[in-house]
Design an enzyme around this catalytic site. Structure first.
Site, PDB file in Angstrom:
ATOM      1  N   THR A 283       0.854  -1.196   0.000  1.00  0.00           N
ATOM      2  CA  THR A 283       0.000   0.000   0.000  1.00  0.00           C
ATOM      3  C   THR A 283       0.888   1.245   0.000  1.00  0.00           C
ATOM      4  O   THR A 283       2.086   1.157   0.229  1.00  0.00           O
ATOM      5  CB  THR A 283      -0.851   0.069   1.286  1.00  0.00           C
ATOM      6  OG1 THR A 283       0.014   0.368   2.405  1.00  0.00           O
ATOM      7  CG2 THR A 283      -1.602  -1.215   1.519  1.00  0.00           C
ATOM      8  N   ASP A 284       0.246   2.376  -0.206  1.00  0.00           N
ATOM      9  CA  ASP A 284       0.974   3.606   0.022  1.00  0.00           C
ATOM     10  C   ASP A 284       0.900   3.893   1.527  1.00  0.00           C
ATOM     11  O   ASP A 284       0.201   3.205   2.287  1.00  0.00           O
ATOM     12  CB  ASP A 284       0.383   4.745  -0.828  1.00  0.00           C
ATOM     13  CG  ASP A 284       1.392   5.863  -1.063  1.00  0.00           C
ATOM     14  OD1 ASP A 284       1.269   6.590  -2.057  1.00  0.00           O
ATOM     15  OD2 ASP A 284       2.316   5.992  -0.240  1.00  0.00           O
ATOM     16  N   TYR A 285       1.518   4.944   1.941  1.00  0.00           N
ATOM     17  CA  TYR A 285       1.745   5.276   3.339  1.00  0.00           C
ATOM     18  C   TYR A 285       0.422   5.402   4.125  1.00  0.00           C
ATOM     19  O   TYR A 285      -0.369   6.285   3.838  1.00  0.00           O
ATOM     20  CB  TYR A 285       2.476   6.614   3.372  1.00  0.00           C
ATOM     21  CG  TYR A 285       3.259   6.921   4.615  1.00  0.00           C
ATOM     22  CD1 TYR A 285       2.621   7.265   5.787  1.00  0.00           C
ATOM     23  CD2 TYR A 285       4.642   6.871   4.613  1.00  0.00           C
ATOM     24  CE1 TYR A 285       3.334   7.557   6.929  1.00  0.00           C
ATOM     25  CE2 TYR A 285       5.372   7.167   5.753  1.00  0.00           C
ATOM     26  CZ  TYR A 285       4.707   7.504   6.910  1.00  0.00           C
ATOM     27  OH  TYR A 285       5.418   7.798   8.038  1.00  0.00           O
ATOM     28  N   THR A 286       0.154   4.499   5.020  1.00  0.00           N
ATOM     29  CA  THR A 286      -1.095   4.422   5.826  1.00  0.00           C
ATOM     30  C   THR A 286      -2.327   4.304   4.946  1.00  0.00           C
ATOM     31  O   THR A 286      -3.435   4.651   5.361  1.00  0.00           O
ATOM     32  CB  THR A 286      -1.256   5.668   6.748  1.00  0.00           C
ATOM     33  OG1 THR A 286      -1.389   6.841   5.933  1.00  0.00           O
ATOM     34  CG2 THR A 286      -0.084   5.810   7.706  1.00  0.00           C
ATOM     35  N   GLY A 287      -2.167   3.770   3.762  1.00  0.00           N
ATOM     36  CA  GLY A 287      -3.293   3.642   2.836  1.00  0.00           C
ATOM     37  C   GLY A 287      -4.431   2.837   3.414  1.00  0.00           C
ATOM     38  O   GLY A 287      -5.607   3.147   3.194  1.00  0.00           O
TER      39      GLY A 287
END
Ligand code: GLC
Length: 745
Positions: A292-296
């Site tokens: 995922t992207d950052y804290t997605g």
């Protein structure tokens, strides 16, 4: 080490043990595939549930930050086997110590994987990706990626969160700086080159990294150009214009992919089963790892599609996500989700296996410390060969937008040159957005390079103007310099943080104070050259009137100064071409060259698709860029007037250098499908070749047209070509009218 200008840079790279230019053969052979599967199955048979979940967890180190920090005891957790990877940790020494802690203390001694945003350089900084795209030189772009991977791998890293391949038609969105611009065909070619450069042809080679194509998908089309905003478009539009570069990266062997922050037609990418499993894994056959992207995952709560963190975690792993970047949710909820039947052990096993496969392919099970050689780091980082590569591609990334009365190049016997503006001596902003491992001390600034390039000229350097604000106190010193000069070179533009992530703007002109400063210098009446430094296309309609010459010099990295000086002095003939349209005003956005005709194409008539206050055309179009010489194109000729679906035809064009000096021209091939079952763009890039042509010489350039170049998604989402007439355009910009036609039978 003296860099010998004669030996091709690629050969030089080999002398430092860097392989280059081979297709990424990171896909294992059947035999080695079987060995990997056996090894991992055996390892997983010994793992507890907690340890399997641990592999799906990715945390940021505190060494560098690219978002909010949520967990600082990840090392203790990793020693218990509860973390699979760390990003933003740097240096071979720090990574070695962290890796050793985890391998020595964890029960099964499974190594961590270390990721970082190696976007356009590591310690040696290359031009921003949008700048490099303007070189249209996939060899130099691959070399840049090869160079940055070599430096980063030497410093202990295994995984680059690159390439970013998001197609973008909206320069209000700051992250256009990280991509290749508005065109699908060019963006796909560049995506392939970047994957080749990052992954090399053997992931166990300690000069290579895992690539991570991002941000999947269509993150570059946020409503209103506002970062993280929703994306809403038809599946046909998605497949036709936005998805191909991701597919190109995967077809090139890219091993990992990053889900984007945005929702697509209402479903966030991070929990989008259709996107991550049906399309990516089943239709495209992607076998790599999805992060995922950052804290997605956590952000699904903000999207309002998950009722709580447990629900968010369950949705994401079910959709196909293998690794949770920074949200702590896989770590904290996968076990309870399994227990309550929200997810299956099969999904956990799949995610765990994908992460272990990456570590296996990197050779981390053979030797967890193979990337942690501090002596190699010392001898590799900032190697002169990388500065040479950066300088080379930076020169090719510069676009000559205007050159009235051939003001440029400046003669080296120019008596007095005034070098003014906020970028005249600045180093940091030359690094550009996402320079991450870059350091401003590696940058040769403009004024130093000009002093070397124009040794016989008097160089008056005076910044005179800040980037923004209203401090005009230093205007006078710059105006005095301008009065004494024969020519004024104005170094203006954006600071590095004004583009990139979370850097959307509603006004993409130069700041007010910079525009006022330009107006005051203009009053003096000397010849003026604009050096425009920016991450995104800007609105420079006013400046287009004020300057006799304009060079788009982007943020060119460590060798910005020398590259710019080489072009200003004529040591380098500029060859760059824009890969994103420059609007006349922000009101035109989204603006792009491959637009649809509409039922009422723009004319001077009132009831047509036009504005009352502006032409539809951009200030500078896609594919546009001038040279210090001139090129003329003969009408294109065809090998035959018709083409069968299973056949091909060749388009030939003679290009002549009609000027006084040698130059390079990016010859562009565009096609238009004149009549089809759906509306088709007025033209689409379907080929390009960069050719060096000596003054007075003519070069013949050929393009082969095959059916796949004519195919498109019809209303039933079937990709195919349709019989009928096609117009072929060949020229030095998307506005070329140099054309011929053929029939597809
Ligand atoms: C950021 C970016 C992404 C980057 C990641 C890790 O928020 O969206 O491009 O790779 O976080 O730093």
């Amino acid at each position: 080490m003296k860099i010998n200008k004669i030996i091709p840079i690629t050969l030089l790279l080999t002398t430092v043990g860097i392989t280059f230019g081979c297709k990424s053969t990171t896909d294992l052979t059947a035999d080695s595939d079987q060995k990997m599967n056996h090894f991992i199955s055996d390892l997983m048979s010994k793992m507890t549930l907690e340890e399997k979940i641990g592999q799906t967890v990715l945390f940021s180190s505190y060494w560098d930050v690219t978002g909010p920090i949520s967990n600082n005891n990840f090392i203790e957790q990793a020693k218990k086997g509860e973390v699979g990877g760390v990003f933003n940790a740097l240096t071979a020494d720090f990574i070695y110590r962290m890796q050793k802690e985890v391998v020595d203390h964890s029960r099964l001694h499974i190594p961590l994987i270390f990721g970082y945003d190696v976007i356009h350089g590591y310690r040696t900084t290359f031009p921003t990706p949008l700048a490099m795209a303007c070189s249209w030189d996939t060899t130099k772009i691959e070399l840049a990626a090869r160079s940055m991977a070599t430096e980063a791998a030497a410093d202990g890293l295994n995984w680059a969160f690159a390439p970013m391949v998001d197609i973008a038609r909206d320069p209000r969105w700051g992250r256009v700086a990280e991509g290749a611009g508005e065109d699908t065909f060019l963006g796909s070619a560049i995506a392939r080159a970047q994957v080749r450069g990052i992954q090399g042809h053997d992931l166990k080679d300690t000069t290579t990294l895992l690539a991570c194509v991002k941000h999947f998908a269509a993150y570059g089309a946020p409503v209103a150009g506002r970062d993280y905003n929703s994306v809403d478009m038809s599946e046909r539009q998605l497949r036709e214009f936005y998805l191909p570069p991701y597919k190109a990266a995967i077809d090139e062997g890219c091993q990992t992919i990053m889900a984007s922050f945005n929702d697509i037609n209402g479903v966030p990418a991070t929990s989008n089963q259709w996107l991550l499993t049906d399309l990516l894994r089943k239709e495209w056959g992607f076998k790599g790892m999805i992060v995922t992207d950052y804290t997605g995952i956590y952000e699904l709560l903000n999207h309002g599609t998950a009722k709580d963190s447990a629900d968010a975690g369950a949705q994401s792993i079910r959709a196909g996500v293998d690794m949770d970047m920074q949200s702590n949710i896989f770590m904290n909820y996968s076990k309870s989700n399994l227990k309550k039947g929200a997810i299956s052990e099969k999904e956990i096993d799949r995610a765990c296996r994908k992460v272990l496969e990456m570590k296996y392919k990197l050779g981390l099970f053979d030797d967890p410390y193979r990337y942690c050689d501090t002596l190699r780091a010392k001898s590799t980082l900032k190697h002169p060969i990388f500065f040479k590569a950066s300088h080379d591609v930076a020169k090719s990334s510069i676009v000559l937008l205007k050159n009235e009365n051939n003001l440029l190049p400046l003669s080296k016997s120019t008596r007095t040159i005034a070098l003014v503006g906020p970028m005249a001596i600045n180093k940091r902003n030359q690094l550009g957005t996402w320079h991450t491992g870059g350091r401003e001390e590696t940058v040769t600034p403009i004024h130093e390079a000009f002093a070397k390039e124009f040794p016989n000229s008097r160089l008056l350097v005076a910044e005179g103007c800040p980037y923004e604000g209203d401090d005009r106190s230093r205007f006078p010193e710059a105006l005095t310099a301008a009065r004494q000069a024969d020519v004024v070179v104005m170094c203006m533009g954006e600071q590095e943080f004004e583009s990139g992530e979370a850097a959307s703007k509603t006004d993409i002109r130069l700041s007010k104070i910079q525009r006022d400063f330009i107006a005051e210098v203009r009053q003096i009446g000397k010849p003026m050259v604009l050096l425009l430094h920016n991450g995104r296309p800007m609105v420079i309609t006013e400046e287009e009137q004020a300057f006799q010459a304009i060079l788009e010099v982007w943020h060119l990295g460590s060798m910005a100064g020398p590259a710019i000086a080489d072009v200003v002095s004529g040591d380098e003939n500029p060859s760059g071409k824009l890969t994103m349209s420059f609007p006349r005003s922000v009101g035109q956005i989204p603006i792009y060259y491959n637009y649809l005709m509409t039922g009422r194409p723009e004319t001077q008539e009132r009831f047509t698709s036009r504005y009352l206050d502006s032409p539809n055309t951009p200030l500078y179009p896609f594919g546009y860029g001038l040279s210090y010489t001139t090129f003329s194109y003969a009408p294109p000729s065809l090998s035959q007037p018709t083409m069968r679906k299973d056949g091909s035809l060749v388009v030939s064009v003679a290009v002549t250098n009609t000027g006084q000096r040698d130059g390079e021209e990016i010859v562009q091939l565009y096609l238009r499908d004149m009549v089809a079952s759906v509306t088709r763009p007025v033209k689409e890039l379907k080929g390009f070749k960069k050719v060096a042509i000596k003054a007075g010489e003519t070069v013949k350039v050929d393009f082969t047209i095959t059916n796949d170049l004519l195919s498109f998604y019809n209303a039933q989402l079937v990709k195919d070509s349709e019989p009928g007439e096609f117009t072929v355009y060949v020229g030095g910009s998307s506005t070329t009218t140099n054309q011929t036609r053929f029939i597809l039978e």
